[in-house]
Design a protein around this motif. Structure first.
Motif, short mmCIF file in Angstrom:
data_model
loop_
_atom_site.label_atom_id
_atom_site.label_comp_id
_atom_site.label_asym_id
_atom_site.label_seq_id
_atom_site.Cartn_x
_atom_site.Cartn_y
_atom_site.Cartn_z
N SER A 111 4.59 6.32 0.25
CA SER A 111 4.87 7.53 -0.53
C SER A 111 6.22 8.12 -0.13
O SER A 111 6.90 7.62 0.77
CB SER A 111 3.76 8.56 -0.30
OG SER A 111 2.49 8.02 -0.56
N TRP B 46 -0.19 12.21 1.93
CA TRP B 46 0.66 12.51 0.76
C TRP B 46 0.45 11.39 -0.26
O TRP B 46 1.27 10.50 -0.42
CB TRP B 46 2.12 12.60 1.19
CG TRP B 46 3.05 13.17 0.15
CD1 TRP B 46 3.77 12.47 -0.76
CD2 TRP B 46 3.37 14.55 -0.05
NE1 TRP B 46 4.51 13.30 -1.53
CE2 TRP B 46 4.29 14.61 -1.12
CE3 TRP B 46 2.96 15.74 0.55
CZ2 TRP B 46 4.81 15.80 -1.59
CZ3 TRP B 46 3.48 16.93 0.07
CH2 TRP B 46 4.40 16.96 -0.98
N SER C 232 0.15 8.89 -3.41
CA SER C 232 1.03 8.63 -4.54
C SER C 232 0.54 7.41 -5.30
O SER C 232 0.25 6.37 -4.69
CB SER C 232 2.47 8.40 -4.07
OG SER C 232 3.34 8.23 -5.17
N ASP C 233 0.42 7.54 -6.62
CA ASP C 233 0.00 6.42 -7.47
C ASP C 233 1.24 5.63 -7.89
O ASP C 233 2.06 6.12 -8.67
CB ASP C 233 -0.73 6.94 -8.71
CG ASP C 233 -2.02 7.66 -8.36
OD1 ASP C 233 -2.58 7.37 -7.29
OD2 ASP C 233 -2.45 8.53 -9.15
N THR D 23 -2.69 3.44 -4.82
CA THR D 23 -2.48 4.78 -4.30
C THR D 23 -2.09 4.69 -2.84
O THR D 23 -2.92 4.38 -1.97
CB THR D 23 -3.74 5.64 -4.46
OG1 THR D 23 -4.11 5.71 -5.84
CG2 THR D 23 -3.50 7.06 -3.94
N HIS E 111 -1.63 11.36 -8.81
CA HIS E 111 -0.95 11.70 -7.56
C HIS E 111 0.52 11.34 -7.69
O HIS E 111 0.89 10.16 -7.65
CB HIS E 111 -1.56 10.95 -6.38
CG HIS E 111 -3.04 11.13 -6.23
ND1 HIS E 111 -3.96 10.21 -6.71
CD2 HIS E 111 -3.76 12.15 -5.67
CE1 HIS E 111 -5.18 10.64 -6.43
NE2 HIS E 111 -5.09 11.82 -5.82
N GLY F 175 3.32 11.35 -5.81
CA GLY F 175 3.76 11.50 -4.42
C GLY F 175 4.98 10.69 -4.08
O GLY F 175 5.29 10.48 -2.90
#
Length: 306
Positions: free
Chosen positions: A179, A188, A190-191, A205, A276, A278
């Motif tokens: 991320s 944190w 993030s996709d 993710t 997400h 991120g």
């Protein structure tokens, strides 16, 4: 025919053939049946020595001896008992797979659209300034060993080196990533989406932007409070779908991709509408925990193997 295998059980057979005299006996018997006396005459050896060699050939089933009536007398004649010997070697179960491999430096993207926080650096210096997307066009970007952005994408063009005689079996992509948090933050999410030739393979993710301790290969001049290392991820695409680290990510497989093109595109993206958002950090050679760039392999088999 004798079918032998390459193991110690067949050593007597191999030893029986490991003699010039016995090979000459086989050659003579291939022409006609002969008794030991005739063999000794042709080979210019004593009868005792010929008898010893014939016995070794008999014990392994190469020569057969039998009593035959000839001209009113009985003679022990030797004949070849087999026409051929086949040696079966062990099958190599784990034969190396054929593949083309390309190492793509992370700064060799051909297109991008990103938003801060963002930046990129070589192993010796920062390129431009933090959080200014304009520096993603800096010519020195091709030397980048790390890059990061809050959302958006970077896209790479890859040559397809497969020949018409080579049938693709699998695509494998390996890269270190994570991320992108302001500073560092292990929590944190993030996709991150993976898109090949315009087709979305799936997403992963990332749990966070790691920075507890320095990256194994992160340069000494790099600050402690920003991106240090990521996660090594491996994507595999074959006829059965797309897999991430061995777990199925989607049903998108080779038949759904335009793999006949001379060049392919790989896009790594954090979508604005993702659950997400991120960001994404990419680690190349000289940064992170894995001293590599984006590794791209295409496994194939030659047409002759069909």
């Amino acid at each position: 025919m004798i079918k032998a295998s390459a193991d110690t059980n067949w050593l007597p057979l191999f030893e029986a053939l490991a003699s010039e005299v016995r090979l000459n006996i086989v050659r003579l018997l291939a022409e006609q049946p002969m008794n030991n006396k005739d063999l000794a005459s042709h080979l210019k050896l004593s009868g005792a020595i010929v008898s010893m060699h014939v016995r070794k050939l008999q014990e392994t089933g190469i020569v057969r001896s039998e009593m035959i009536r000839i001209d009113g007398g009985t003679h022990k004649m030797n004949t070849l008992a087999v026409e051929a010997i086949e040696i079966l070697f062990p099958f190599l179960k784990n034969a190396p797979r054929l593949f083309h491999e390309i190492s793509v430096p992370i700064g060799h993207y051909n297109d991008y659209e990103i938003a801060p926080t963002c930046g990129l650096a070589t192993t010796s210096k920062l390129i431009g300034q933090f959080d200014d997307p304009r520096f993603f066009l800096d010519p020195e970007r091709v030397n980048a060993g790390i890059l990061w952005f809050g959302k958006g994408y970077v896209e790479y063009k890859l040559p397809n080196f497969l020949l018409s005689s080579q049938k693709i079996e699998e695509i494998e992509i390996s890269l270190e990533m994570g991320s992108e948090a302001p500073g560092i933050n292990r929590n944190w999410p993030s996709d991150i989406s993976f898109i090949l030739n315009g087709t979305e393979l799936g997403s992963w993710t990332s749990p966070g932007d790691s920075g507890e301790g320095r990256g194994t290969y992160t340069p000494t001049w790099w600050r402690d409070d920003i991106n240090q290392y990521g996660f090594l991820k491996q994507i595999q695409i074959n006829a059965n779908g797309t897999f991430l680290d061995g777990q199925k990510m989607s049903d998108i497989g080779l038949p759904e991709l335009a793999i006949e093109r001379n060049q392919w595109t790989l896009r790594l993206e954090v979508k604005e509408d993702a659950a997400h958002v991120g960001g994404l950090t990419l680690y190349g050679a000289g940064f992170g925990n894995y001293n590599q760039d984006i590794m791209f392999r295409t496994y194939y088999k030659a047409a002759a193997e069909d």
